[in-house]
Motif scaffolding. Structure first.
Motif, mmCIF file in Angstrom:
data_model
loop_
_atom_site.group_PDB
_atom_site.id
_atom_site.type_symbol
_atom_site.label_atom_id
_atom_site.label_comp_id
_atom_site.label_asym_id
_atom_site.label_seq_id
_atom_site.Cartn_x
_atom_site.Cartn_y
_atom_site.Cartn_z
ATOM 1 N N ARG A 128 11.117 15.023 49.393
ATOM 2 C CA ARG A 128 9.779 14.273 49.522
ATOM 3 C C ARG A 128 9.225 14.348 48.113
ATOM 4 N N GLY A 129 8.611 13.426 47.762
ATOM 5 C CA GLY A 129 7.773 13.134 46.491
ATOM 6 C C GLY A 129 8.968 12.500 45.415
ATOM 7 N N PHE A 130 10.035 12.222 45.708
ATOM 8 C CA PHE A 130 11.233 11.641 44.740
ATOM 9 C C PHE A 130 10.562 10.352 44.038
ATOM 10 N N THR A 131 9.995 9.406 44.955
ATOM 11 C CA THR A 131 9.540 8.245 44.468
ATOM 12 C C THR A 131 8.176 8.355 43.776
ATOM 13 N N GLU A 132 7.390 9.241 44.087
ATOM 14 C CA GLU A 132 6.432 9.401 42.979
ATOM 15 C C GLU A 132 6.534 9.995 41.790
ATOM 16 N N GLU A 133 7.647 10.661 41.830
ATOM 17 C CA GLU A 133 8.305 11.107 40.300
ATOM 18 C C GLU A 133 8.870 10.004 39.695
ATOM 19 N N LEU A 134 9.624 9.239 40.143
ATOM 20 C CA LEU A 134 10.092 8.160 39.628
ATOM 21 C C LEU A 134 9.209 7.041 38.928
ATOM 22 N N LEU A 135 7.963 6.741 39.799
ATOM 23 C CA LEU A 135 6.800 6.225 39.240
ATOM 24 C C LEU A 135 6.411 7.012 37.988
ATOM 25 N N GLY A 136 6.025 8.077 38.122
ATOM 26 C CA GLY A 136 5.506 8.936 36.865
ATOM 27 C C GLY A 136 6.561 8.831 35.739
ATOM 28 N N GLU A 137 7.920 8.854 36.043
ATOM 29 C CA GLU A 137 8.584 8.374 34.812
ATOM 30 C C GLU A 137 8.425 7.268 34.244
ATOM 31 N N GLU A 169 17.694 0.099 37.926
ATOM 32 C CA GLU A 169 17.262 -1.151 38.499
ATOM 33 C C GLU A 169 15.706 -1.209 38.945
ATOM 34 N N SER A 170 15.425 -0.049 39.398
ATOM 35 C CA SER A 170 13.905 0.073 39.995
ATOM 36 C C SER A 170 13.158 -0.209 38.929
ATOM 37 N N PHE A 171 13.236 0.359 37.735
ATOM 38 C CA PHE A 171 12.494 0.373 36.391
ATOM 39 C C PHE A 171 12.507 -1.206 36.001
ATOM 40 N N ALA A 172 13.437 -1.774 36.167
ATOM 41 C CA ALA A 172 13.653 -3.353 35.806
ATOM 42 C C ALA A 172 12.769 -4.160 36.674
ATOM 43 N N ILE A 173 12.885 -3.843 38.070
ATOM 44 C CA ILE A 173 12.039 -4.508 38.915
ATOM 45 C C ILE A 173 10.519 -4.175 38.926
ATOM 46 N N MET A 174 10.055 -3.206 38.523
ATOM 47 C CA MET A 174 8.793 -2.862 38.281
ATOM 48 C C MET A 174 8.397 -3.503 36.937
ATOM 49 N N ASP A 175 9.250 -3.583 35.925
ATOM 50 C CA ASP A 175 8.662 -4.299 34.653
ATOM 51 C C ASP A 175 8.583 -5.712 35.001
ATOM 52 N N PHE A 209 5.796 5.281 34.321
ATOM 53 C CA PHE A 209 4.612 5.052 33.752
ATOM 54 C C PHE A 209 4.582 5.785 32.281
ATOM 55 N N SER A 210 5.231 6.719 32.155
ATOM 56 C CA SER A 210 5.333 7.513 31.070
ATOM 57 C C SER A 210 6.062 6.788 29.917
ATOM 58 N N LEU A 211 6.634 5.650 30.206
ATOM 59 C CA LEU A 211 7.363 4.833 29.122
ATOM 60 C C LEU A 211 6.247 3.984 28.580
ATOM 61 N N GLY A 212 4.982 4.185 28.946
ATOM 62 C CA GLY A 212 4.019 3.434 28.011
ATOM 63 C C GLY A 212 3.579 1.841 28.164
#
Length: 320
Positions: A59-68, A31-37, A70-73
């Motif tokens: 700590r750092g979990f949300t940045e990791e999620l953003l990284g995933e 759902e987070s990915f869908a909201i960002m898209d 971004f990796s979708l291209g």
């Protein structure tokens, strides 16, 4: 979507800044990915996070999620003006916190790895560090800027005099200094009007208003509590402030019914009308995102502004 220049820079950002505090915790990853898209589709190009977000998992979990994400291209990273923050402890070790040159540089490297990116557009100091000189802080930021790892430096939760001190020292060093200040600002927490907003305006520093709904309190909290649907407004600063603000909130929600506009829309539109560059929204659902986008179209007339000042008594400054 509406855009504004980020302070005195030539960088344009959307007037809604997508906060990611809920992502991966209250809002599942898909759902987070869908909201960002969806945010990108609606023209929101300004995203905000912090290196310690996601601490409920680690700590750092949300940045990791953003990284995933971004990796979708598909140009996701190139379209986003990305802001993150440094200061809060990342481990129990004494040097993994604060604004020492060591921690600023090390934390930046770690954020870059977690978010799978080569640069951070806006690297923000999450709080003031009273134990570190501005020369040390700016030396570290200059190093990261020269290396191309950050584009701009910003602050968060600074007082007006902190902004002035930081910028005066940066000027003497010949460094660009602060480009933004992220501060709490909403209908019930207006302390920023006294010194932060004037200082930011004087130095060409953008103002990013976080918690525009005061932790959900201004999003129809009374009705949601009565219906048993309250989530954020039933905890944190909203829960603490509710008893002393109940009468004002009752009047506010009744007025919103009268003009047929959701309370969250009125509160967000008011913040955006106050000369800030952007409001940091923290949607937990797609509906929250859509409501925030609709608030951009709400005109805050003098009559509406005066009525809100009267309801919340603009002479009173409620602590955030």
């Amino acid at each position: 979507m509406q855009y504004a220049y980020l302070g005195r820079s030539g960088q344009k950002v959307s007037r809604l800044n997508l906060g990611t505090l809920n992502f991966g915790h209250r809002t599942p990853q898909d759902e987070s990915f869908a909201i960002m898209d969806a945010a990108l589709e609606r023209g929101i190009n300004f995203f905000d996070t912090a290196n310690d977000y996601g601490w409920q998992v680690h700590r750092g979990f949300t940045e990791e999620l953003l990284g995933e994400w971004f990796s979708l291209g598909s140009g996701r990273r190139d379209k986003v003006v990305l802001g993150t923050k440094v200061f809060n402890p990342m481990t129990d070790w004494p040097n993994d916190q604060g604004l020492s040159a060591r921690n600023i540089i090390a934390s930046c490297e770690q954020s870059l790895r977690r978010m799978r990116t080569d640069w951070i557009d806006l690297y923000q100091m999450h709080h003031v560090d009273e134990h570190t000189t501005w020369d040390e802080i700016w030396q570290a930021m200059e190093t990261l800027t020269t290396q191309g790892k950050i584009r701009y430096a910003g602050s968060s939760n600074f007082a007006g005099w902190n902004i002035a001190a930081a910028q005066e020292r940066a000027d003497r060093r010949g460094y660009f200094g602060l480009i933004s200040e992220q501060c709490v600002y909403n209908l019930v927490s207006r302390e920023a009007e006294a010194e932060v907003l004037p200082a930011a305006n004087a130095y060409g520093v953008a103002v990013l208003a976080w918690s525009p709904l005061h932790g959900g309190l201004l999003g129809g909290a009374l009705r949601k509590l009565a219906e048993g649907t309250a989530v954020k407004s039933a905890q944190g600063r909203a829960q603490v402030a509710l008893p002393r603000l109940r009468a004002r909130l009752t009047e506010f929600e009744s007025y919103c019914d009268e003009i047929d506009v959701p309370p969250a829309g009125v509160a967000l539109a008011w913040v955006l009308s106050r000369g800030v560059t952007a409001a940091v929204i923290g949607p937990r659902t797609m509906a929250h995102l859509d409501d925030a986008v609709r608030a951009l179209d709400l005109h805050v007339s003098d009559e509406l502004s005066q009525r809100l000042d009267k309801i919340f008594d603009a002479s009173v400054r409620v602590a955030g």
